[in-house]
Design a protein around this motif. Structure first.
Motif, mmCIF file in Angstrom:
data_model
loop_
_atom_site.group_PDB
_atom_site.id
_atom_site.type_symbol
_atom_site.label_atom_id
_atom_site.label_comp_id
_atom_site.label_asym_id
_atom_site.label_seq_id
_atom_site.Cartn_x
_atom_site.Cartn_y
_atom_site.Cartn_z
ATOM 1 N N PHE A 7 1.026 -1.230 0.024
ATOM 2 C CA PHE A 7 -0.021 -0.011 0.053
ATOM 3 C C PHE A 7 0.740 1.286 -0.129
ATOM 4 O O PHE A 7 0.652 2.149 -0.835
ATOM 5 N N ILE A 26 1.316 4.123 -3.187
ATOM 6 C CA ILE A 26 0.815 5.616 -3.246
ATOM 7 C C ILE A 26 2.089 6.510 -3.312
ATOM 8 O O ILE A 26 1.873 7.611 -3.880
ATOM 9 N N ARG A 27 3.041 6.250 -2.670
ATOM 10 C CA ARG A 27 4.219 7.281 -2.670
ATOM 11 C C ARG A 27 5.062 7.133 -3.646
ATOM 12 O O ARG A 27 5.488 8.022 -4.421
ATOM 13 N N TRP A 62 -5.981 11.171 10.518
ATOM 14 C CA TRP A 62 -6.079 10.920 8.971
ATOM 15 C C TRP A 62 -7.438 11.109 8.775
ATOM 16 O O TRP A 62 -7.738 11.326 7.476
ATOM 17 N N ASN A 114 1.262 15.567 9.676
ATOM 18 C CA ASN A 114 0.220 14.940 8.516
ATOM 19 C C ASN A 114 -0.501 16.335 7.669
ATOM 20 O O ASN A 114 -0.930 17.072 8.321
ATOM 21 N N PRO A 115 -0.907 15.835 6.600
ATOM 22 C CA PRO A 115 -1.713 16.945 5.732
ATOM 23 C C PRO A 115 -3.145 16.999 5.715
ATOM 24 O O PRO A 115 -3.903 17.929 5.343
ATOM 25 N N GLU A 116 -3.853 15.980 6.252
ATOM 26 C CA GLU A 116 -5.268 15.882 6.075
ATOM 27 C C GLU A 116 -6.032 17.200 6.377
ATOM 28 O O GLU A 116 -6.777 17.345 5.305
ATOM 29 N N PHE A 152 5.596 12.345 3.390
ATOM 30 C CA PHE A 152 4.173 13.260 2.780
ATOM 31 C C PHE A 152 4.485 14.470 3.410
ATOM 32 O O PHE A 152 3.613 15.376 2.951
ATOM 33 N N GLU A 157 2.899 16.375 0.456
ATOM 34 C CA GLU A 157 1.437 16.812 0.524
ATOM 35 C C GLU A 157 1.293 17.919 1.362
ATOM 36 O O GLU A 157 0.701 18.946 0.970
ATOM 37 N N THR A 162 -4.233 10.253 -3.410
ATOM 38 C CA THR A 162 -4.373 10.196 -1.850
ATOM 39 C C THR A 162 -2.933 10.624 -1.281
ATOM 40 O O THR A 162 -3.035 11.319 -0.068
ATOM 41 N N GLU A 163 -1.857 10.819 -2.173
ATOM 42 C CA GLU A 163 -0.706 11.141 -1.585
ATOM 43 C C GLU A 163 -0.298 12.471 -2.210
ATOM 44 O O GLU A 163 0.776 12.975 -2.199
HETATM 45 C C1 DMJ Z 1 -0.520 9.707 3.431
HETATM 46 O O1 DMJ Z 1 0.697 8.937 3.136
HETATM 47 C C2 DMJ Z 1 -1.657 9.405 2.436
HETATM 48 O O2 DMJ Z 1 -2.613 10.687 2.450
HETATM 49 C C3 DMJ Z 1 -2.384 8.259 3.015
HETATM 50 O O3 DMJ Z 1 -3.533 7.823 2.488
HETATM 51 C C4 DMJ Z 1 -2.820 8.280 4.351
HETATM 52 N N1 DMJ Z 1 -2.003 9.334 5.058
HETATM 53 C C5 DMJ Z 1 -0.965 9.883 4.965
HETATM 54 C C6 DMJ Z 1 -0.553 11.050 5.524
HETATM 55 O O4 DMJ Z 1 -0.949 11.491 6.820
#
Ligand code: DMJ
Length: 461
Positions: free
Chosen positions: A112, A116-117, A301, A354-356, A412, A416, A440-441
């Motif tokens: 996973f 994404i990365r 998240w 974290n970016p969310e 991230f 992000e 998502t990244e």
């Molecule tokens: C990121 O690597 C991605 O957004 C992932 O889906 C879950 N969250 C992390 C950052 O918090």
């Protein structure tokens, strides 16, 4: 192949100069400040950790996820550097990918996380540059991930060995089981090989089909049988990008079967997981068979959902949920990793850059044009600078109460967090939701590059 703007011209067009049609609410001075901070952080990575997976921002060292470097930070960061106009640095990463990095390593990687990365980062590099050697690298990497999907159910094993193709790790959460649609669709499109998309879609369909009579899915899955192992339904951590990719991949490639999965999923999330506590809207944990709320813990998240709701047109829930999350940030100066909205207790005090919430703030800035969200973003930026900045880069915070830093900077942060700050302050129409879809990244893909007839043939629709 889709004709593109030559990379040099593209980078010049996207340079740090004020955006030609910057929307009201743009803050060029703050955007320039983010570029300076990104450059400072990137220079520290390049000086102390070049080629390695992560910079250690306090000790000025580096770390590799699996003992041998895979270059995760630079691959993840490439498009942030490019869209900020840091063209020399972006060019160096592109050359690193084409001339240096090898994925032929005898290591078990997380399927996973590397999808994404690394795959996402490589595909975005290709989407921006059109360099066929980058696409070849992306496909080489994807072929090394594919053996993870060799289980009886088609769900991916948690780990896959990049050299031998051996796979292991018999249990995955929904996000780890089915967050491949987006990258694999893009790879299928550019290679015109439907196999990737079909493999990913089978995973998403399998999880979707496991939903209960009331339309909720559980959290963990047996890779071999595909069976769901619990009744714990949530929309955030452990499940997040499963939902996110159904909607975002539909936005990018328009596969109607994805929309048919998204609509009932959104309805079930809003019907059963949304709950009001002390006047605040939160998305909790519910029993997937009864819909009864069984848990009130949320994680840092989870606010990705605010942006996703807004993107999908549900601004009512998005703005109310944002208000709850913003209150939690205000009370702590950053977001804690775990929080119980019923008791008001912090259950895990860490903040890992974290970016969310920052990402969702960007969605609300673009989709509402309400200046309130620009002010919120400026406050988040000030807090991250105040508490996470080190003399060379940025660091995790171990406790939002004490703000004690630890010697890590997740990939991230460059991919992000800094990107969404920059885009939120700059408000460049080229990166609004009429023009790109973000993975998502936070890897952006230009909608104009995806043509209906090539989507049909490439994805096997
Ligand atoms: C990121 O690597 C991605 O957004 C992932 O889906 C879950 N969250 C992390 C950052 O918090």
């Amino acid at each position: 192949m889709t004709p593109r703007i030559p990379p040099v011209l593209l980078l010049a067009l996207l340079s740090v100069a004020p955006a030609p049609r910057a929307a009201a609410g743009a803050d060029p001075a703050l955007a320039a400040d983010v570029v300076r901070e990104t450059k400072r952080t990137w220079d520290a990575y390049a000086k102390y950790a070049w080629g390695h997976d992560e910079l250690k921002p306090l000790s000025r060292g580096y770390s590799d996820w699996y003992g041998q470097p895979l270059g995760i930070s630079p691959i993840d960061a490439y498009d942030t550097l490019a869209l900020m106009g840091l063209s020399d640095d972006a060019g160096r990463v592109e050359r690193f990918v084409t001339d240096q990095v090898s994925f032929d390593k005898d290591v078990y990687v997380k399927t996973f996380e590397l999808n994404i990365r690394v795959l996402g980062g490589l595909l975005s590099m290709y989407d921006m540059t059109g360099n066929p050697r980058v696409l070849a690298k992306a496909e080489d990497f994807a072929k090394r991930l594919l053996p993870a999907f060799s289980s009886r159910s088609g769900l991916p094993y948690y780990y896959v060995n990049l050299h031998t193709g051996a796979a292991k790790g018999p249990t995955v959460c929904a996000a780890e089981a089915a967050s491949y649609l987006f990258e694999f669709a893009i790879l299928s499109y550019y290679t015109q090989n439907p196999r990737y998309y079909q493999v990913a879609k089978a995973c998403t369909r399998r999880i979707f089909e496991s939903r209960s009579a009331i339309g909720l899915i559980g959290r963990d899955y047996d890779v071999e049988t595909g069976a769901c192992l619990d009744h714990e339904s949530r929309a955030g951590c452990f499940v997040d990008s499963y939902y996110e990719y159904i909607y975002k991949t539909w936005r990018l490639v328009g596969d109607p079967q994805l929309k048919a999965m998204w609509d009932p999923s959104l309805a079930a999330i809003n019907r059963y997981l949304a709950t009001t506590h002390a006047g605040e809207l939160w998305y909790g944990i519910a029993d997937s068979t009864t819909g009864r709320i069984t848990g009130t813990t949320v994680t840092l998240w989870d606010p990705y959902l605010v942006g996703l709701l807004a993107y999908a047109g549900d601004l009512g829930h998005a703005e109310r949920s944002f208000a709850a999350w913003d209150g939690l940030w205000r009370r702590n100066g950053l977001l804690p990793m775990g929080y119980d909205f019923a008791s008001g207790r912090i259950e895990n005090p860490r903040y890992y850059l974290n970016p969310e919430l920052i990402e969702s703030c960007y969605y609300l800035i673009c989709l509402t044009r309400d200046p309130k969200y620009s002010a919120d973003l400026a406050r988040y930026y000030a807090d991250v600078k105040r508490y996470c900045r080190t003399d060379i880069a940025y660091a995790h915070v171990e406790d939002v109460a004490t703000k004690r830093q630890s010697d890590e900077m997740s990939t991230f942060f460059l991919a992000e967090t800094l990107k969404y700050f920059y885009l939120g302050f700059r408000q460049d129409p080229a990166y609004d939701f009429d023009h790109v879809v973000f993975s998502t990244e936070a890897h952006p893909f230009a909608l104009a590059h995806f043509k209906a007839d090539r989507i049909k043939s490439g994805l096997g629709l």
